[in-house]
Scaffold this motif. Structure first.
Motif, short mmCIF file in Angstrom:
data_model
loop_
_atom_site.label_atom_id
_atom_site.label_comp_id
_atom_site.label_asym_id
_atom_site.label_seq_id
_atom_site.Cartn_x
_atom_site.Cartn_y
_atom_site.Cartn_z
N ARG A 195 24.10 7.60 -134.89
CA ARG A 195 25.14 7.04 -134.01
C ARG A 195 26.41 7.89 -134.07
O ARG A 195 27.12 8.04 -133.07
CB ARG A 195 25.46 5.59 -134.41
CG ARG A 195 24.32 4.63 -134.08
CD ARG A 195 24.79 3.18 -134.14
NE ARG A 195 25.12 2.74 -135.48
CZ ARG A 195 24.24 2.20 -136.33
NH1 ARG A 195 22.97 2.06 -135.96
NH2 ARG A 195 24.61 1.81 -137.53
N ASP A 196 26.70 8.47 -135.23
CA ASP A 196 27.87 9.34 -135.34
C ASP A 196 27.65 10.68 -134.66
O ASP A 196 28.61 11.32 -134.19
CB ASP A 196 28.22 9.57 -136.81
CG ASP A 196 28.90 8.36 -137.44
OD1 ASP A 196 29.39 7.51 -136.68
OD2 ASP A 196 28.93 8.28 -138.67
N ARG A 197 26.42 11.13 -134.61
CA ARG A 197 26.14 12.45 -134.04
C ARG A 197 26.06 12.42 -132.52
O ARG A 197 26.36 13.43 -131.87
CB ARG A 197 24.81 12.98 -134.60
CG ARG A 197 24.91 13.46 -136.03
CD ARG A 197 23.56 13.84 -136.60
NE ARG A 197 22.96 14.96 -135.90
CZ ARG A 197 21.80 15.49 -136.22
NH1 ARG A 197 21.10 14.97 -137.21
NH2 ARG A 197 21.31 16.51 -135.56
N LEU A 198 25.66 11.31 -131.94
CA LEU A 198 25.54 11.23 -130.49
C LEU A 198 26.88 10.91 -129.83
O LEU A 198 27.73 10.25 -130.41
CB LEU A 198 24.51 10.17 -130.10
CG LEU A 198 23.07 10.40 -130.57
CD1 LEU A 198 22.14 9.35 -129.99
CD2 LEU A 198 22.59 11.79 -130.19
N ALA A 199 27.04 11.38 -128.60
CA ALA A 199 28.28 11.14 -127.88
C ALA A 199 28.41 9.68 -127.46
O ALA A 199 29.49 9.22 -127.12
CB ALA A 199 28.35 12.04 -126.65
N GLY A 200 27.31 8.94 -127.50
CA GLY A 200 27.30 7.53 -127.12
C GLY A 200 25.87 7.01 -127.14
O GLY A 200 24.93 7.77 -127.39
N PRO A 201 25.66 5.72 -126.89
CA PRO A 201 24.30 5.16 -126.89
C PRO A 201 23.44 5.85 -125.84
O PRO A 201 23.88 6.06 -124.71
CB PRO A 201 24.52 3.68 -126.55
CG PRO A 201 25.96 3.43 -126.85
CD PRO A 201 26.68 4.70 -126.59
N PRO A 202 22.23 6.25 -126.20
CA PRO A 202 21.34 6.84 -125.20
C PRO A 202 20.99 5.82 -124.12
O PRO A 202 20.73 4.66 -124.43
CB PRO A 202 20.11 7.25 -126.01
CG PRO A 202 20.14 6.38 -127.22
CD PRO A 202 21.59 6.13 -127.51
N LYS A 203 21.00 6.27 -122.87
CA LYS A 203 20.75 5.37 -121.75
C LYS A 203 19.67 5.95 -120.85
O LYS A 203 19.41 7.15 -120.84
CB LYS A 203 22.03 5.14 -120.95
CG LYS A 203 23.17 4.52 -121.76
CD LYS A 203 24.43 4.40 -120.91
CE LYS A 203 25.58 3.82 -121.72
NZ LYS A 203 26.84 3.72 -120.93
N GLY A 204 19.06 5.06 -120.07
CA GLY A 204 18.07 5.48 -119.09
C GLY A 204 16.92 6.23 -119.72
O GLY A 204 16.36 5.82 -120.74
N PRO A 276 36.40 18.65 -134.13
CA PRO A 276 35.51 17.83 -134.96
C PRO A 276 34.10 18.38 -134.92
O PRO A 276 33.79 19.23 -134.08
CB PRO A 276 35.59 16.45 -134.31
CG PRO A 276 35.90 16.75 -132.89
CD PRO A 276 36.82 17.94 -132.92
N PRO A 277 33.21 17.94 -135.82
CA PRO A 277 31.84 18.40 -135.79
C PRO A 277 31.21 18.13 -134.43
O PRO A 277 31.49 17.10 -133.81
CB PRO A 277 31.17 17.57 -136.90
CG PRO A 277 32.28 17.17 -137.79
CD PRO A 277 33.47 16.99 -136.90
N PRO A 278 30.36 19.04 -133.94
CA PRO A 278 29.78 18.87 -132.61
C PRO A 278 28.82 17.71 -132.56
O PRO A 278 28.16 17.37 -133.55
CB PRO A 278 29.03 20.19 -132.38
CG PRO A 278 28.71 20.69 -133.75
CD PRO A 278 29.87 20.25 -134.61
N THR A 279 28.75 17.05 -131.41
CA THR A 279 27.80 15.96 -131.21
C THR A 279 26.65 16.46 -130.36
O THR A 279 26.76 17.46 -129.65
CB THR A 279 28.46 14.77 -130.50
OG1 THR A 279 29.04 15.26 -129.27
CG2 THR A 279 29.56 14.17 -131.35
#
Length: 283
Positions: A195-204, A276-279
């Motif tokens: 969850r910290d690594r992704l830019a947001g919740p995966p959708k679709g 910040p660390p890349p997402t």
């Protein structure tokens, strides 16, 4: 009388069995329990990773990493890893052969609220005489505990999710082999580090991306190796990421410490003048 003598003889034979024999008869703990038993201060293991991103069947990014992980009562407390990243496959070695220069590796030491970086790419941030760049940010340890691996087996819930999604399970002389797949949505729900690594919740469609995994456990049900494969949409040509992580020396003494203050330049808080660390660009 004969029955009593038989019972006594059985008891005597049992008392003379080696301790190891009695322990061997016990079933090993579950993989999640085996993991949690190592959540103790100054206890850890060694890790090594190879991660590759493929596009059109060719490796466009390759990451190597190895180092140590230290636990505490809640899980991962600190990591000390050294790694290299190159575009393509063999580009760095080719450059070194042509120029005679050693590109070198990047070393990262992480704790819950601070990280220290040293190596190529950080020299411009460092004043003369300093070799380490210090960062402050609570997400550091979560970002580096598993990268480039997308699955964090140091999280009990995440490891349990893999076990429950194993479609293949085979007993081996060295332990157990499991194989299966889990969607990105499911991983996102159970894995704080993801969850910290992704830019947001995966959708679709992104939420339904399957992460294929192969998991090897030793006879004590500790994770020895994990490989994952997953495809990521990227324009007309998707990329495929393959990560292979080895876990060794479980239970070894590990006490990680920050570099000397006199050798460290403080970059301030993450998000100021330092990115910040890349997402992972998913969604």
């Amino acid at each position: 009388m004969r029955r009593w003598a038989t019972l006594v003889a059985a008891a005597l034979v049992g008392s003379m069995l080696p301790v190891g024999t009695a322990q061997a008869a016990k079933a090993p703990p579950s993989p999640v329990t085996a993991l949690k038993r190592h959540f103790t201060e100054h206890v850890g293991l060694r890790i090594s990773d190879v991660g590759r991103v493929y596009k059109d069947g060719k490796a466009v990014v390759t990451i190597w990493r190895r180092g140590k992980v230290e636990f505490d009562a809640s899980g991962v407390y600190a990591t000390d890893t050294t790694g290299r990243t190159e575009a393509g496959r063999g580009a760095v070695k080719e450059f070194e052969n042509l120029t005679g220069q050693n590109v070198g590796s990047t070393r990262v030491i992480c704790f819950p609220n601070e990280a220290y970086l040293s190596g190529p790419g950080y020299e411009t941030w460092l004043p003369e005489g300093k070799h380490w760049l210090g960062l402050i940010g609570p997400e550091n340890i979560k970002q580096t505990a598993t990268f480039p691996q997308i699955v964090n087996v140091f999280e009990p819930a995440t490891l349990g999710t893999l076990l429950s999604h194993a479609a293949v399970k085979r007993r081996l002389a060295s332990g157990t082999y499991l194989q299966g797949a889990v969607t990105l949505r499911t991983l996102y729900k159970v894995s704080p580090s993801l969850r910290d690594r992704l830019a947001g919740p995966p959708k679709g469609k992104s939420a339904r991306i399957p992460v294929g995994f192969r998991l090897w456990l030793d006879r004590s049900n500790l994770v020895r190796r994990l490989t994952t494969t997953w495809k990521q949409p990227a324009g007309k040509t998707p990329t495929t990421t393959v990560a292979d992580t080895r876990y060794t020396s479980w239970g070894s003494d590990v006490t990680l410490t920050p570099p000397p203050p006199e050798d460290t330049a403080d970059a301030g808080r993450v998000g100021g003048d330092f990115s910040p660390p890349p997402t992972l660009p998913i969604g």
